[in-house]
Scaffold this active site. Structure first.
Site, PDB file in Angstrom:
ATOM      1  N   TYR A  10     -17.229  -0.049 -31.177  1.00  0.00           N
ATOM      2  CA  TYR A  10     -17.160  -1.498 -31.845  1.00  0.00           C
ATOM      3  C   TYR A  10     -15.262  -1.297 -32.053  1.00  0.00           C
ATOM      4  CZ  TYR A  10     -15.791  -5.110 -34.916  1.00  0.00           C
ATOM      5  OH  TYR A  10     -15.377  -7.070 -35.008  1.00  0.00           O
ATOM      6  N   SER A  58      -9.530  -6.793 -34.144  1.00  0.00           N
ATOM      7  CA  SER A  58      -9.640  -5.841 -35.251  1.00  0.00           C
ATOM      8  C   SER A  58      -8.539  -5.181 -35.757  1.00  0.00           C
ATOM      9  CB  SER A  58     -11.620  -5.271 -34.853  1.00  0.00           C
ATOM     10  OG  SER A  58     -10.986  -4.615 -36.521  1.00  0.00           O
TER      11      SER A  58
END
Length: 253
Positions: free
Chosen positions: A159, A145
Site C-alpha cells: 500500500y 496517504s
C-alpha cells in the site's frame, strides 16, 4: 459557502462515499459542477448526485472500474459530453489491502497485485486521459496517504509503495503540464473516518498507541481534507506545484 469554482467542472474519482463524497460536496458548496466516478456503489453514487444537485450545481455519476484501464477514456469522454469541459481532476479512487508481511508465505498475491492495478495503473490511466482534455490553468490533485512518506507500523509495504509511486508520478506530470499552467499536487491524509479506514483499522497493531504518536491526538475530519483539496484546486494556489501536503495532525514530524 462561496462561488470560487463557479463555471468550473471537477471530476472526483471514487466519489460515491467517504472522502470522495465529502470532496464532491465541498466543491459543490464552492460553486463547481461535479462529476463523480464509482466502481460498484450505484445507489450511494445516486444519493451523492442528488445532494449535489440540491446545492444548485450540475452533477453526474459515471460507473467506471479503475481496475480496468480501458475505462479511463470513456470516463473522461462522458464528462466532456455532459459538461463540455474539465478543469479539475481529483484522483481519489483507491483500495487498501494491508496487514500481511512481505515474507508471509500465505501472502495474498492476487489481492496485493490488484491494489497496484487500481491505485497506480488505474490512476495513471485516468490522468493520461484527462490531461488531454483539461483546460489550461487546470488542476490535478492526487489523494495519497501519509504512508506515502512515513511508515509507523509493519504490514503496509505494498500500500505504501502505491502511494509513493503516485507522489513521484505527480512530480513528473507537474513538469510535463506546467507549460499549460496546470498544477499537480498530492494531499496525504492520515487516518480518517472512512469505510476503508475502518476495514483496515482492525489490522493495526495498537490503535491507541498510533493515536499517541500524533501531536494533535485525533484523526482528521473528512471536511478538513476536502477543504485542503479545494484550496489546492482554487485561485490562491496557482503557484503551488509538484508539492505534497500532509493532513495528519503532525504525525511523522
Amino acid at each position: 459557502m462561496s462561488n470560487i469554482f463557479k463555471g468550473k467542472v471537477v471530476l472526483i474519482t471514487g466519489g460515491s462515499r467517504g472522502l470522495g463524497a465529502a470532496t464532491a460536496e465541498a466543491f459543490a458548496d464552492h460553486g463547481a459542477d461535479v462529476a463523480i466516478s464509482y466502481a460498484a456503489s450505484a445507489d450511494k453514487a445516486k444519493a451523492v448526485v442528488e445532494k449535489l444537485r440540491a446545492k444548485g450545481v450540475r452533477a453526474i455519476a459515471v460507473q467506471s472500474d479503475q481496475a480496468d484501464l480501458s475505462s479511463a477514456k470513456p470516463l473522461i469522454d462522458k464528462v466532456m459530453a455532459e459538461f463540455g469541459r474539465l478543469d479539475i481532476l481529483v484522483n481519489n479512487a483507491g483500495i487498501a489491502i494491508q496487514g500481511q508481511m512481505v515474507d508471509d508465505p500465505e501472502l495474498d498475491g492476487d489481492n496485493y497485485n490488484r491494489q497496484w492495478q487500481v491505485n497506480v495503473l488505474g490512476t495513471i490511466a485516468n490522468t493520461r486521459a484527462a490531461a488531454q482534455k483539461l483546460t489550461d490553468g487546470g488542476r490535478i490533485i492526487f489523494v495519497g496517504s501519509l504512508l506515502g512518506s512515513y511508515v509507523p507500523f509493519p504490514g503496509v509495504a505494498d500500500y505504501t509503495g502505491t502511494k509513493w509511486a503516485l507522489a513521484g508520478y505527480a512530480k513528473g506530470i507537474a513538469r510535463d503540464l506546467g507549460r499549460r499552467n496546470i498544477t499537480v499536487n498530492v494531499v496525504q491524509p492520515g487516518i480518517m473516518p472512512t469505510d476503508m479506514a475502518a476495514d483496515v483499522a482492525g489490522e493495526l497493531p495498537n490503535r491507541d498507541a498510533i493515536l499517541d504518536m500524533h501531536p494533535i491526538r485525533r484523526i482528521a475530519t473528512l471536511e478538513e481534507v476536502a477543504e485542503t483539496i479545494c484550496f489546492l484546486a482554487g485561485p490562491h494556489a496557482g503557484y503551488i506545484n509538484g508539492e505534497t501536503v500532509n493532513v495528519a495532525g503532525g504525525l511523522g514530524i
